[in-house]
Design a protein around this motif. Sequence first.
Motif, mmCIF file in Angstrom:
data_model
loop_
_atom_site.group_PDB
_atom_site.id
_atom_site.type_symbol
_atom_site.label_atom_id
_atom_site.label_comp_id
_atom_site.label_asym_id
_atom_site.label_seq_id
_atom_site.Cartn_x
_atom_site.Cartn_y
_atom_site.Cartn_z
ATOM 1 N N ALA A 7 28.967 -89.775 18.960
ATOM 2 C CA ALA A 7 29.462 -89.220 19.969
ATOM 3 C C ALA A 7 30.790 -88.015 19.387
ATOM 4 N N THR A 8 30.919 -88.031 18.765
ATOM 5 C CA THR A 8 31.835 -86.917 18.414
ATOM 6 C C THR A 8 30.879 -85.304 18.304
ATOM 7 N N ILE A 9 29.717 -85.342 17.824
ATOM 8 C CA ILE A 9 29.397 -83.853 17.825
ATOM 9 C C ILE A 9 29.126 -83.718 19.483
ATOM 10 N N LYS A 10 29.731 -82.295 18.865
ATOM 11 C CA LYS A 10 29.456 -81.332 20.340
ATOM 12 C C LYS A 10 27.900 -81.480 20.629
ATOM 13 N N GLY A 11 28.537 -81.886 22.052
ATOM 14 C CA GLY A 11 27.326 -82.032 23.280
ATOM 15 C C GLY A 11 26.295 -82.896 22.740
ATOM 16 N N ILE A 12 26.556 -84.300 22.104
ATOM 17 C CA ILE A 12 26.317 -85.475 22.785
ATOM 18 C C ILE A 12 26.988 -86.369 23.222
ATOM 19 N N GLY A 13 28.788 -87.172 22.615
ATOM 20 C CA GLY A 13 29.397 -87.740 23.975
ATOM 21 C C GLY A 13 28.464 -89.208 23.767
ATOM 22 N N PRO A 14 29.851 -89.792 24.332
ATOM 23 C CA PRO A 14 29.399 -90.945 24.274
ATOM 24 C C PRO A 14 28.273 -91.714 25.189
ATOM 25 N N LYS A 15 28.085 -91.235 26.344
ATOM 26 C CA LYS A 15 26.529 -91.618 26.996
ATOM 27 C C LYS A 15 25.286 -90.980 26.522
ATOM 28 N N THR A 16 25.654 -89.997 26.158
ATOM 29 C CA THR A 16 24.195 -89.671 24.805
ATOM 30 C C THR A 16 23.903 -90.635 23.994
ATOM 31 N N ALA A 17 25.061 -90.800 22.843
ATOM 32 C CA ALA A 17 25.190 -92.381 22.013
ATOM 33 C C ALA A 17 24.364 -93.104 22.052
ATOM 34 N N GLU A 18 25.389 -93.349 23.505
ATOM 35 C CA GLU A 18 24.382 -95.152 24.238
ATOM 36 C C GLU A 18 22.951 -94.566 24.540
ATOM 37 N N ARG A 19 22.401 -93.211 24.659
ATOM 38 C CA ARG A 19 21.168 -93.884 25.200
ATOM 39 C C ARG A 19 20.399 -93.501 23.622
ATOM 40 N N ILE A 20 21.183 -93.206 23.271
ATOM 41 C CA ILE A 20 20.067 -93.003 21.838
ATOM 42 C C ILE A 20 20.078 -93.646 21.109
ATOM 43 N N LEU A 21 20.947 -95.066 21.234
ATOM 44 C CA LEU A 21 20.654 -96.014 20.811
ATOM 45 C C LEU A 21 19.613 -96.869 21.917
ATOM 46 N N LYS A 22 19.749 -96.639 22.594
ATOM 47 C CA LYS A 22 18.673 -96.971 23.751
ATOM 48 C C LYS A 22 17.290 -96.985 23.213
ATOM 49 N N GLY A 23 17.653 -95.419 22.835
ATOM 50 C CA GLY A 23 16.027 -95.229 22.138
ATOM 51 C C GLY A 23 15.514 -95.533 21.526
#
Length: 576
Positions: free
Chosen positions: A130-146
């Motif tokens: 989530a610390t990567i620019k353009g990702i963030g916590p919500k995108t990290a959560e979506r990746i985890l679900k993926g």
Amino acid sequence: MDPRSASHVLSQIGELLELRGENRFKARAYRVAAQAVLGVQADDLAPMYRDGSLAGLAGVGPATMSVLGELVETGESAFFDRLRESTPEGLVEMMRVPGLGTAKIHQIHEEIGVTSLDELERAARDGSLATIKGIGPKTAERILKGISQLRATGDYALFPQARVEAQRLLAAVAAHPDVVRAAIAGSVRRRSEIVRDIDIVAACTGAPSAAAASFANSPGVRDAIGVGSRSVSIRFVDGTMLDLHCVEPEHFGVALWRATGSAGHERAVRELAATRGLTIDGDELRDASGASVIALDEAALYAALGLGYIEPELREGDGEIAAAARHALPALVSLTDVQGVLHCHSQYSDGKATIAEMAAAAKARGWSYLGVSDHSQSAFYAGGLSVAQVLEQHDEIDRVNASMRDFRVLKGIEADILPDGQIDYDAALLDRFDYVIGSVHSRFGMDERAMTDRVLHALDDPHLTILGHPTGRLLLTREPYRIDLEAVLRKAAERGVAVELNADPRRLDLDWRWCRTAKELGVSIEIGPDAHSIISLDYVEIGVGIARKGWLEAGDVLNTRSADEVLAHARARRSA
């Protein structure tokens, strides 16, 4: 060098080039060449390489031909080896995570050093992703679900991909000198929406185990289980799984039935057989004395059990045996029952063809009408139509209709169902359309109560003719949004709104398991190709297969009716 192995190398090169950030057209060239080579019906590419016909394949260019030449001459590709050695193997696996593109994988690898799926999962859980620019916590959560979804469904393929592979393998099996008859079985034959393994049954004149063993040793095979028996499970270099069942010709009918499944259907048939003093022993039907009862085809097997023939699509262990015993199976809808299509897009929004081109293609398929249903204004991301564009499109439809005989283009729209349940556009403009498809295209994360209320409110709008792709799922990619589908179907029945079975193979939404509920409630189903191109009009055939799995008959399907009847249905909604 066999075609499957060569195709696998080319497709892997394309993936590795994408991960390195190379020109996407260059990567695509390797994927296109891979498909061209996979279609070659030969065990060895060497003769085609030497006579020049390999270089003449559509999609094979100088760069890809160079790789193919090296594969034929040496069995290896130095270019592929260099790419593979310089790319962490786990990055390729990461490409299979739904919603995670090559550019983002490259960025993740560069910034936090992730090199595998396990490392990606840890980074998503510990917060570093989530610390990567353009990702963030919500995108990290979506990746985890993926990642979770990939692990649950990663070995599956969509039905049309599996069917093409099954047909390719069937041709190879049928060409064997000892094979006198062969057929696709398993989940492809049952027309399941996603498929893990390809099942093929072959009737052989020689020893079945010898024929099975010969396929286990064919080019492109990575490993095989069961060599020496009649049935072998073969894994090819590209991951394709083949379960091959070789039998004597007189046992073909029972073997095909058994390999088609499903497990629930097979179990129910065996239980019924026991009540009749019969047993199914391997690929043989036996009577109470143990004598073999010849069943040369599946119809003979079912007849021996006192059953009518059960179509493969229905064999899911969900009441079809009892219905067959009562001779009460449905007369399933067929492709020839379809008179027209209603969910189609043109160049006015995000389609690839003009209205005239789509109309001509629909007429060539034997249909008598095509409904143009481009996106509405709120779908700005898909080129949704402004009010002025709607009026312009309607004028164009009038011109197309004036130029055609025995065919009709209907004025439709796929209007967004807004978060508050309103249908996009005002009532005055909605009145101009022949019919309206309402679909949810945003705010998929609403809780079940809110999403259900949103759709129920939309069903109250008298302009709404069809509820489009009612759960929003994308197979192997996106889970359905949370919604009380039974409540939606009950209200659709009450209001006289048809519900779509979206035939895009990535959707197939309404799920076939809900089609029977819809049928029982009296909901009319519209089979819509959601066509964005001429070729995707053919999705209707896939949709018909899913409708058959859902026990639907021609009378249950809106677009088995004439254009006048469809328009009457829409008018009845508005006058209700």
